[in-house]
Each structure stands twice: as structure tokens, then as C-alpha cells.
Design a protein around this motif. Sequence first.
Motif, PDB file in Angstrom:
ATOM      1  N   ILE A 226      13.076  -0.442 -17.272  1.00 54.98           N
ATOM      2  CA  ILE A 226      12.768   0.994 -17.376  1.00 54.98           C
ATOM      3  C   ILE A 226      12.949   1.491 -18.810  1.00 54.98           C
ATOM      4  O   ILE A 226      12.987   2.690 -19.056  1.00 54.98           O
ATOM      5  N   GLY A 227      13.084   0.544 -19.743  1.00 61.21           N
ATOM      6  CA  GLY A 227      13.141   0.894 -21.154  1.00 61.21           C
ATOM      7  C   GLY A 227      14.463   1.444 -21.620  1.00 61.21           C
ATOM      8  O   GLY A 227      14.501   2.268 -22.535  1.00 61.21           O
ATOM      9  N   THR A 228      15.564   0.993 -21.009  1.00 64.48           N
ATOM     10  CA  THR A 228      16.888   1.501 -21.359  1.00 64.48           C
ATOM     11  C   THR A 228      17.833   0.340 -21.615  1.00 64.48           C
ATOM     12  O   THR A 228      17.771  -0.689 -20.935  1.00 64.48           O
ATOM     13  N   ARG A 229      18.717   0.499 -22.598  1.00 62.89           N
ATOM     14  CA  ARG A 229      19.769  -0.500 -22.863  1.00 62.89           C
ATOM     15  C   ARG A 229      21.128   0.185 -22.769  1.00 62.89           C
ATOM     16  O   ARG A 229      21.260   1.369 -23.087  1.00 62.89           O
ATOM     17  N   ALA A 230      22.105  -0.573 -22.300  1.00 65.12           N
ATOM     18  CA  ALA A 230      23.449  -0.011 -22.098  1.00 65.12           C
ATOM     19  C   ALA A 230      24.436  -0.744 -22.999  1.00 65.12           C
ATOM     20  O   ALA A 230      25.215  -1.576 -22.542  1.00 65.12           O
ATOM     21  N   ARG A 231      24.405  -0.405 -24.287  1.00 67.06           N
ATOM     22  CA  ARG A 231      25.292  -1.081 -25.235  1.00 67.06           C
ATOM     23  C   ARG A 231      26.759  -0.758 -24.975  1.00 67.06           C
ATOM     24  O   ARG A 231      27.644  -1.562 -25.242  1.00 67.06           O
ATOM     25  N   LEU A 232      27.032   0.444 -24.449  1.00 71.11           N
ATOM     26  CA  LEU A 232      28.409   0.866 -24.205  1.00 71.11           C
ATOM     27  C   LEU A 232      28.790   0.787 -22.724  1.00 71.11           C
ATOM     28  O   LEU A 232      29.913   1.143 -22.366  1.00 71.11           O
ATOM     29  N   GLY A 233      27.863   0.335 -21.888  1.00 74.94           N
ATOM     30  CA  GLY A 233      28.146   0.236 -20.468  1.00 74.94           C
ATOM     31  C   GLY A 233      27.458   1.330 -19.677  1.00 74.94           C
ATOM     32  O   GLY A 233      26.741   2.181 -20.226  1.00 74.94           O
ATOM     33  N   THR A 234      27.685   1.327 -18.386  1.00 83.91           N
ATOM     34  CA  THR A 234      27.082   2.308 -17.490  1.00 83.91           C
ATOM     35  C   THR A 234      28.118   2.779 -16.479  1.00 83.91           C
ATOM     36  O   THR A 234      29.032   2.039 -16.110  1.00 83.91           O
TER      37      THR A 234
END
Length: 317
Positions: A226-234
Motif C-alpha cells: 500500500i506504499g507505506t514503510r514503518a521504519r519506527l514500527g506500527t
Amino acid sequence: MPPFWRRPRRTPPPPPAPAAGFLDLPPSDAFGDPDPWLPPLTRMHALALRTEVTRALAGLGHPPVTHSAHAVTTAAGVVVDLPEVVRATARVAPQRRAAAVEQLVARLVPQAPPPPHALAALERRFVAGVVPAGLLGDEVGALLSPHLRACLMVVLDGEARVVRDPAEHGGWEAVGASALDAVRLLAPPEHHRVGLQGGVDLHLLTTGDGLAPSRLHVLDGILASIGTRARLGTLVAVAHADALALHVVTGASVVAAARGLLAWVTTSAARGDVPYPAHVHLRAPDGRLTPVTRTAPDGTVRLSTDVLARLVADLGG
């Protein structure tokens, strides 16, 4: 005076046996000739009908093994009388005959039960699941958090069921990798973006397969899709077997997002047989889950202010 003998007459030869060419493609100049075995069809229409009956039987689990001029017989002894099929479909337009033949054969012939080896193969198609930690014993799978536990699941008759004794199949060590691969092969969940006050976005993932919590195992791939990255978490929360919500952590708005997730999970209508705990977790980039909520003495679920304070401090908020 008539002679005492007569010249012996030649014995007439027997009538020729019908040619066994009912499965042969007729010559192009004979497509429209009457079929000698299945009148009043033409030779080409008769061959098409035989093919349609064969295909319909195979679709019901009865592959034909014997073709004759007037019948098709399967290994289980099921016989389809072809002249009867011709009579039953005589008034059907040629372009609709295939569908009519399929419906007729389905009425005449029962669905064959799957062979034992097919059932055994189905039972080995495990999917990695997530269930409430207190629902079953420790043997079903690894503990993910105080509130959630990994498990093996199998889908039978459209229903996802927990494998209560994975040791019978070698345990998670033996089938865990293939179970995780099976989650990646599931249909993508429907993605909905929900805006909260303060400009906070929640991502709602919904499914109809009863395996929405399983997507926690492959959340990074879903975020990438969906075009999202979670570098810091979710932040993640499970409402029920068909809904999972998350917020991609970007900064101090994590507190507002945690409040929004908690409100969503505690007010979502219950669905399915498994009640999931109304807790919110921080999912670290390496997949570890840490609760950011706690159960108060009165039984309500509240935010853990100390956990969120440390998280905001780590984010430089």
C-alpha cells in the motif's frame, strides 16, 4: 426334367459392423452429415456433445474411462446414456447446449467424494495464525505478547480452524516456514484509510477469510503493497477474525493514534467465535509486539502511560 443338382449359391457376406469412429473428427466435408449413432445430430454436433459430457463428468470427479457409441462409463460404474442426453437437449440452442449438458449431467450423476489422498493433502496446508493468548494451551504456538499467541491453522470447508496439537504434524519447527508462506499467498486484505482528529491516520485491513490476525506475520509486505514503510514500527490492534487496524509510527502523534486504536477496538462489533482482547500493541520493525495498554482493576483496558512516555522519548517527542 429339372436337373438333380443346382449350382450352389454364394452365401451373402454378413452386414458390415458399424465403424468405431464415433470419437473421430469427421472430414470437413462431412461435418453436417447425420450422425449414425446419435441421430438427429450432425456428426460435428454429436462429437461436441460427447466432449461436453466427458468434461461435465470430469468436473464432478468422475473422469470417463470407457466410451461407446451410445454411452460413457466411468471407473466408478457411472453410465451416461447419450441418446437420453440428446433427447433431453433436443430443444436447446447449439450455443447453449454445453451449459445444458453440464446441468443435466450434474442432475444425473452425484458429485464424487474426494479421494483420501486429496483430503490428506488439504489437511497439510497449514496457515500461520494468531489467537488470544489465554484461549488455548501453550502447545498451540509461541507466545507473541501477554495477549496474543501464534498458532497453526487449517482452512476446511471455508472455515479457519486452530490446529490444537501441532506436535502431531512435527510442531511449528517443521511446518512454520510453509505456514508463513501460506499467509503470503492469501488474498490481499481490503485497505481502508481512516482519519482521526489531529491529522492521525489509521489503516484498517479487512478480510472475509477469518484470518485477518494472521496478517500480523506478514505486515511489512502488506505495508509495502500500500506504499507505506514503518521504519519506527506500527501500532496494531485486532478487533476480530476479519479486521486488523494499524497506525504507522512517525512521531509524537503516537499517543493520539493509540487512543484512536483503543477506541476502535473497544467499540467494534464482535464477529466470529473467538473474542480477541481489546489491547493495542507496538509492533517493532523486527516484528516483536509490546502492549501499550493494560487491564485496569475494574476490568477496563486503558493506555499504559509509562510505555507510551518511553516510546515518545525514544522518538524525540
